[in-house]
Design a protein around this motif. Structure first.
Motif, mmCIF file in Angstrom:
data_model
loop_
_atom_site.group_PDB
_atom_site.id
_atom_site.type_symbol
_atom_site.label_atom_id
_atom_site.label_comp_id
_atom_site.label_asym_id
_atom_site.label_seq_id
_atom_site.Cartn_x
_atom_site.Cartn_y
_atom_site.Cartn_z
ATOM 1 N N PRO A 1 -97.450 -57.926 30.970
ATOM 2 C CA PRO A 1 -97.391 -57.897 29.115
ATOM 3 C C PRO A 1 -98.490 -59.055 28.932
ATOM 4 C CG PRO A 1 -95.523 -59.135 29.950
ATOM 5 C CD PRO A 1 -96.238 -58.398 31.295
ATOM 6 N N ASN A 2 -98.806 -59.942 29.673
ATOM 7 C CA ASN A 2 -99.862 -61.320 29.111
ATOM 8 C C ASN A 2 -100.463 -61.784 30.330
ATOM 9 O OD1 ASN A 2 -98.027 -63.329 30.208
ATOM 10 N ND2 ASN A 2 -96.796 -62.871 28.165
ATOM 11 N N GLN A 3 -101.322 -62.567 30.331
ATOM 12 C CA GLN A 3 -101.881 -63.093 31.543
ATOM 13 C C GLN A 3 -101.156 -63.705 32.351
ATOM 14 O OE1 GLN A 3 -105.158 -62.699 31.724
ATOM 15 N NE2 GLN A 3 -105.376 -63.836 33.568
ATOM 16 N N GLY A 4 -100.049 -64.594 32.161
ATOM 17 C CA GLY A 4 -99.369 -65.142 33.057
ATOM 18 C C GLY A 4 -98.013 -64.363 33.539
ATOM 19 N N SER A 5 -97.724 -63.308 33.206
ATOM 20 C CA SER A 5 -96.729 -62.515 33.504
ATOM 21 C C SER A 5 -96.981 -61.116 34.470
ATOM 22 C CB SER A 5 -95.869 -62.284 32.525
ATOM 23 O OG SER A 5 -95.539 -63.368 31.681
ATOM 24 N N ASN A 6 -95.935 -61.061 35.224
ATOM 25 C CA ASN A 6 -96.098 -59.708 36.117
ATOM 26 C C ASN A 6 -94.731 -59.100 36.296
ATOM 27 O OD1 ASN A 6 -96.819 -57.487 37.473
ATOM 28 N ND2 ASN A 6 -97.834 -58.409 39.264
ATOM 29 N N PHE A 7 -94.154 -58.124 36.006
ATOM 30 C CA PHE A 7 -93.119 -57.595 36.487
ATOM 31 C C PHE A 7 -93.319 -56.426 37.169
ATOM 32 C CE2 PHE A 7 -92.515 -60.016 32.372
ATOM 33 C CZ PHE A 7 -91.390 -60.947 32.778
ATOM 34 N N TYR A 8 -92.694 -56.000 38.134
ATOM 35 C CA TYR A 8 -92.839 -54.820 38.877
ATOM 36 C C TYR A 8 -91.388 -54.409 39.621
ATOM 37 C CZ TYR A 8 -92.762 -57.975 42.667
ATOM 38 O OH TYR A 8 -92.632 -59.089 43.711
ATOM 39 N N VAL A 9 -91.314 -53.111 39.866
ATOM 40 C CA VAL A 9 -90.576 -52.550 40.715
ATOM 41 C C VAL A 9 -91.100 -51.762 41.877
ATOM 42 C CG1 VAL A 9 -88.763 -50.656 40.443
ATOM 43 C CG2 VAL A 9 -88.994 -51.949 38.426
ATOM 44 N N THR A 10 -90.551 -51.737 43.058
ATOM 45 C CA THR A 10 -91.343 -51.220 44.133
ATOM 46 C C THR A 10 -90.123 -50.288 44.901
ATOM 47 O OG1 THR A 10 -93.002 -53.036 44.200
ATOM 48 C CG2 THR A 10 -92.572 -51.679 46.476
ATOM 49 N N TRP B 1 -103.319 -46.231 39.309
ATOM 50 C CA TRP B 1 -103.595 -45.932 38.140
ATOM 51 C C TRP B 1 -103.228 -46.633 37.019
ATOM 52 C CZ3 TRP B 1 -99.997 -41.551 35.607
ATOM 53 C CH2 TRP B 1 -100.586 -41.234 34.410
ATOM 54 N N ASP B 2 -104.096 -47.029 36.124
ATOM 55 C CA ASP B 2 -103.799 -47.948 34.921
ATOM 56 C C ASP B 2 -103.316 -46.700 33.858
ATOM 57 O OD1 ASP B 2 -104.296 -50.321 36.340
ATOM 58 O OD2 ASP B 2 -106.556 -50.174 35.752
ATOM 59 N N ILE B 3 -101.855 -46.837 33.522
ATOM 60 C CA ILE B 3 -101.452 -45.824 32.753
ATOM 61 C C ILE B 3 -101.850 -46.360 31.495
ATOM 62 C CG2 ILE B 3 -99.364 -44.847 31.997
ATOM 63 C CD1 ILE B 3 -98.133 -45.383 34.623
ATOM 64 N N LEU B 4 -101.485 -47.932 31.224
ATOM 65 C CA LEU B 4 -102.145 -48.386 29.924
ATOM 66 C C LEU B 4 -102.830 -49.577 30.476
ATOM 67 C CD1 LEU B 4 -98.648 -48.425 28.133
ATOM 68 C CD2 LEU B 4 -100.530 -46.948 27.558
ATOM 69 N N ASP B 5 -103.313 -50.369 29.700
ATOM 70 C CA ASP B 5 -104.022 -51.655 30.065
ATOM 71 C C ASP B 5 -102.914 -52.646 30.631
ATOM 72 O OD1 ASP B 5 -106.564 -50.811 29.067
ATOM 73 O OD2 ASP B 5 -106.173 -51.952 27.454
ATOM 74 N N THR B 6 -101.867 -52.611 30.375
ATOM 75 C CA THR B 6 -100.760 -53.446 30.932
ATOM 76 C C THR B 6 -99.907 -52.916 31.875
ATOM 77 O OG1 THR B 6 -99.240 -53.183 29.145
ATOM 78 C CG2 THR B 6 -100.718 -54.981 28.952
ATOM 79 N N LEU B 7 -99.864 -51.614 32.067
ATOM 80 C CA LEU B 7 -98.809 -50.841 33.159
ATOM 81 C C LEU B 7 -99.799 -49.970 34.046
ATOM 82 C CD1 LEU B 7 -95.951 -50.002 33.234
ATOM 83 C CD2 LEU B 7 -96.234 -48.146 31.791
ATOM 84 N N THR B 8 -99.532 -50.392 35.476
ATOM 85 C CA THR B 8 -100.105 -49.626 36.364
ATOM 86 C C THR B 8 -99.127 -48.959 37.440
ATOM 87 O OG1 THR B 8 -101.905 -51.519 36.453
ATOM 88 C CG2 THR B 8 -101.743 -50.185 38.442
ATOM 89 N N LEU B 9 -99.487 -47.797 37.863
ATOM 90 C CA LEU B 9 -98.436 -47.144 38.975
ATOM 91 C C LEU B 9 -99.630 -47.478 40.082
ATOM 92 C CD1 LEU B 9 -95.968 -45.602 39.766
ATOM 93 C CD2 LEU B 9 -97.457 -43.571 38.980
ATOM 94 N N SER B 10 -98.793 -47.572 41.286
ATOM 95 C CA SER B 10 -99.445 -47.555 42.501
ATOM 96 C C SER B 10 -98.788 -46.723 43.615
ATOM 97 C CB SER B 10 -99.734 -48.842 43.055
ATOM 98 O OG SER B 10 -100.315 -49.744 42.159
#
Length: 181
Positions: A149-158, A102-111
């Protein structure tokens, strides 16, 4: 999508166990291995704000290992099968998997994912005794929150739960009562 694969690997190793200049302790170890996997997946449109995937899979493997010894130092004149070093394992793992993004925002996804599997391993006993089985059933969840937050970055918590593949101690399973003591 449908995916399938098969692997086969057979090999033989010869060993001089004491590495002396004379033939004291020799052995041969044939190792035979094969596995097959198949899975089928159905997914929704990946461009949608909420996406899903369901999958069914099956994995099977067989591993066989023997040790054949020639212990000339003890008077042996021919190779004999070593009864303490033998493996004949068959594994079967059917599973089902589902995932929702689920794309909560364009930059934030919950899986959220869940996998259910039945893992079974069987050891075939060389001496003709009954086969020995180890089996388990697991439901394995995973939840991921990712921020790009941008094209080259991905921060996540699992958060995820997993398991190790099942095993059996074939040497113990095949040992006689005196060897088990």
């Amino acid at each position: 999508d449908f995916n399938a694969g098969y692997n086969n690997s057979d090999s033989v190793s010869a060993w001089d166990l004491d590495r002396a200049a004379v033939l004291n302790f020799q052995n041969i170890q044939p190792y035979l291995s094969s596995d097959m996997t198949a899975d089928m997946r159905l997914s929704t449109d990946p461009s949608k704000k909420i996406r899903g995937l369901v999958c069914a899979s099956y994995f099977r493997s067989t591993v066989r290992l023997s040790q054949i010894d020639l212990n000339a130092i003890f008077g042996a004149t021919q190779y004999v099968l070593n009864t303490g070093n033998y493996v004949n394992n068959r594994s079967h793992v059917p599973a089902a998997y589902a995932s929702v993004d689920w794309d909560i925002l364009d930059t934030l996804t919950l899986s959220g994912d869940v996998r259910y599997q039945q893992d079974e391993i069987t050891t075939v006993i060389r001496t003709g005794g009954p086969d020995v089985k180890n089996e388990s059933k697991q439901t394995l969840p995973r939840v991921t929150l990712s921020w790009k937050p941008n094209q080259g970055s991905n921060f996540y918590v699992t958060y995820a739960e997993g398991v190790q593949p099942l095993t059996l101690n074939s040497g113990f399973v095949q040992a006689n009562p005196a060897q088990k003591a």
